[in-house]
Write an enzyme that holds these catalytic residues in place. Sequence first.
Site: not given
Ligand code: HPA
Length: 238
Positions: A21, A25, A44, A88, A91, A205, A218
């Site tokens: 994304g 990265r 962009r 893709r 995270s 997370d 990470r």
């Molecule tokens: N929600 C949506 N996308 C994400 C999250 C999340 O909690 N964590 C990392 N990408």
Amino acid sequence: MPTPHLSAEPGQFAEAVLLPGDPLRAQHIASTHLEDAEQVTAVRNALGFTGTYRGMRVSVLGAGMGIPSASIYATELVREYGARRLVRVGSCGSVRDDVALRDVLLASGACTDSTVNRARYGGLDFAAIADFDLLRAAADAAAEQGVAVRVGNVHSSDLFYDPRAWLVETMERMGVLAVEMEAAGLYGVAAEHGVRALTVLTVSDHLKTGEHVSADDRQRTFDDMVRVALDALVRDAG
Ligand code: HPA
């Protein structure tokens, strides 16, 4: 031809493209994991690079956050630059006790609250799935590298800040592993254009416990995941 969102010349993207994304990265992947990487687009600040990995030509492009952004880049890569394999790397947030921080997930399918695939599929429910050969190659690459992976459904959400707190329990009950924001859109683009796609994720997370990984962790788990994704592309090509 350059597109509204990509300034690369024809042939400057490989047929295999990694899609993180975050554009930084993409730059990190190019400088750390690829050889002879050259920047091919920066419209962009969505940075894109092409180089080689174990002798395979591969590109990496920062595709932004959410299904609309990722879908624009995926579609233009396929339509205008001949991309045929899109992976893709990103995270996600775990929604269950048995999926922990730093786990690596392979999204065999992606549920969503987005309507993009209904738009593509006459208003009906389209099962957004990964390409099986890429999925198998990633599972094999992970096993060889000693990286434990979970394979299963994820949920691609249109809302990062989702007011529907009950949704986490519903996902857990339905066997969904984690929430992210792009896989269902990427799989829809791939299906629409007859190309192949996969999503590889690390858990950054945990939506049930509120924990999240440190910046250092990470980065390390991100690099493990990138190696799995790149090796999967090499295996799949061979
Ligand atoms: N929600 C949506 N996308 C994400 C999250 C999340 O909690 N964590 C990392 N990408």
